[in-house]
Design an enzyme around this catalytic site. Structure first.
Site, PDB file in Angstrom:
ATOM      1  N   SER A   1       0.752  -1.305  -0.058  1.00  0.00           N
ATOM      2  CA  SER A   1       0.007   0.098   0.189  1.00  0.00           C
ATOM      3  C   SER A   1       0.700   1.303  -0.036  1.00  0.00           C
ATOM      4  O   SER A   1       0.174   2.244  -0.032  1.00  0.00           O
ATOM      5  CB  SER A   1      -0.885  -0.102   1.100  1.00  0.00           C
ATOM      6  OG  SER A   1      -2.188  -0.698   0.900  1.00  0.00           O
TER       7      SER A   1
ATOM      8  N   LYS B   1      -0.159   3.744  -2.765  1.00  0.00           N
ATOM      9  CA  LYS B   1      -1.159   4.868  -2.656  1.00  0.00           C
ATOM     10  C   LYS B   1      -0.488   5.942  -2.573  1.00  0.00           C
ATOM     11  O   LYS B   1      -0.963   7.159  -3.044  1.00  0.00           O
ATOM     12  CB  LYS B   1      -1.793   4.455  -1.498  1.00  0.00           C
ATOM     13  CG  LYS B   1      -2.725   3.328  -1.373  1.00  0.00           C
ATOM     14  CD  LYS B   1      -3.719   3.035  -0.103  1.00  0.00           C
ATOM     15  CE  LYS B   1      -4.467   2.051  -0.318  1.00  0.00           C
ATOM     16  NZ  LYS B   1      -4.145   0.618  -0.254  1.00  0.00           N
TER      17      LYS B   1
ATOM     18  N   SER C   1      -5.932   2.918   4.799  1.00  0.00           N
ATOM     19  CA  SER C   1      -5.389   2.457   3.533  1.00  0.00           C
ATOM     20  C   SER C   1      -6.568   1.456   2.745  1.00  0.00           C
ATOM     21  O   SER C   1      -6.351   0.386   2.283  1.00  0.00           O
ATOM     22  CB  SER C   1      -4.264   1.313   4.104  1.00  0.00           C
ATOM     23  OG  SER C   1      -3.401   0.771   2.937  1.00  0.00           O
TER      24      SER C   1
END
Length: 420
Positions: A130, A133, A187
């Site tokens: 993640s 992101k 997240s």
């Protein structure tokens, strides 16, 4: 002498001369200074050392087999400086030993000057989870009105079961600001799908624009396949690239605001869908004075990943950590230990530089490949309309091979951590 001039010739071991007061140190199989055949060892070779990366004592943690990364490209490995072209430790010779962390690669750099204070495998390919992101945020955050209200589609919430979510529901209506908070605090993979769609018209188009921005930033070893960072064939990044991406994020005021938000409320969506609170998973902001924000990540393939930044006495540092295990230190704690080490180093001691955005593609002296170098078009790694051949000539075959590994990995057992 051009510190960052790349060469596509085979890299060889540098020959230490008698004039070097500090010898280069390397473990078996770890390259020393990298120079091209027929070229003298760089004059700055005495200012740095290469050795195995410090690792903590204790039993090794078994991890799933990772997908095969693209073949190493000598040019990409020298972006930012020749010293960074190693899988081992690169720190100034005068620096204290960095902390022993179990991350497979990491980097610490000055945000403002771009000086890389130290790294372990700065340009080694790794799976992002993640922390990808952050690339989505750098691509989309400036173009979306935070007050805009959007409706969630079925495709937006079509995420891997058991993966992290902001709790969005199909047909629900949320502000863009709520979506960013859901992305950066919880997240949320659902929030990632929505934001990529909103910013580019579709999630797929959003990923293409993420790859275009990565190339413009000089993050040539980053290739996104999903907007969220959930594992997919052909998806890779590096510790060096993540530092570039985090620097771009911190240039955005809204990102700085959201990244330091400790909690927020996901609003009600009718009487059957009551609101709830989400908290920031980046514990650095609660436990590290001067924290500027960051992002955590985890999948079974990527293991723990982390990117963070902090300010102390007027200095701002960024740290990126890839392939870490949860013990003895969590990902953010490994990042904090490396930040402490970085702040203890002189600001002018470095082993390379973070390149300056688009200059990396246009000017080799900035640390990136020249635009007319084969395989280094602006969108070379993403393959989205670049003007040159992709930098990894066998990249398509690599993606196919990685797909086989990830297909098998999709059947892996669930761990004790949520994939995010």
């Amino acid at each position: 002498m051009n510190l960052f001039a790349p060469s596509r010739q085979r890299l060889t071991l540098a020959v230490a001369t008698a004039a070097l007061a500090i010898p280069l140190v390397a473990a078996p199989g770890v390259a020393k200074a990298h120079v091209s055949p027929g070229r003298a060892a760089p004059a700055h070779a005495a200012s740095w050392r290469v050795a195995p990366c410090p690792k903590p004592a204790g039993p090794r943690v078994s991890a799933p087999t990772r997908p095969s990364p693209p073949s190493a490209d000598p040019v990409l490995r020298t972006v930012g400086g020749d010293e960074l072209a190693t899988a081992g430790l690169a720190v100034p010779a005068s620096a204290a030993a960095p902390p022993a962390v179990n991350a497979t690669s990491w980097l610490v750099a000055e945000l403002d000057s771009g000086a890389v204070l130290g790294a372990c495998g700065a340009h080694e390919y790794a799976t992002p989870a993640s922390v990808q992101k952050l690339l989505l945020a750098a691509t989309m955050i400036a173009r979306l009105d935070p007050k805009r209200v959007v409706t969630i589609t079925r495709e937006d919430v079509d995420i891997e079961p058991g993966s992290s979510s902001a709790g969005l529901i199909e047909g629900g209506r949320y502000t863009v600001e709520t979506l960013w908070l859901g992305l950066l605090l919880a997240s949320g993979n659902d929030a990632a799908n929505v934001l990529a769609r909103l910013g580019a018209g579709s999630a797929e188009a959003g990923v293409r624009e993420m790859n275009e921005l990565a190339a413009k930033l000089g993050a040539f070893q980053t290739h996104a396949v999903t907007p969220s960072g959930l594992d997919a064939p052909g998806q890779f990044t590096s510790a060096y690239d993540l530092a570039l991406i985090m620097r771009a994020c911190l240039a955005e005021p809204l990102f700085r605001k959201y990244a330091l938000t400790r909690y927020t409320q996901i609003p009600d969506q009718g009487k059957h869908h009551k609101g709830f609170q989400i908290q920031n998973q980046n514990l650095l902001i609660d436990n590290y004075p001067g924290a500027l924000g960051g992002k955590t990540g985890y999948t079974d393939l990527a293991r723990h990943t982390y990117v963070g930044a902090a300010e102390r006495n007027g200095r701002r540092l960024v740290v990126s950590v890839l392939g870490a295990e949860y013990v003895p230190l969590r990902g953010w704690e490994q990042g904090a230990a490396l930040l402490d080490w970085g702040f203890a180093q002189p600001a002018d001691a470095s082993v390379g530089r973070l390149v300056d955005g688009g200059a990396a593609a246009a000017n080799p002296s900035a640390g990136g490949p020249a635009p007319d170098t084969p395989g280094t078009g602006t969108n070379a790694l993403a393959g989205e309309g670049g003007t040159g051949t992709p930098p990894l000539l066998a990249f398509g075959a690599v993606i196919a091979a990685a797909g086989l590994v990830l297909s098998a990995a999709a059947r892996r057992r669930r761990g004790n951590h949520t994939r995010r």
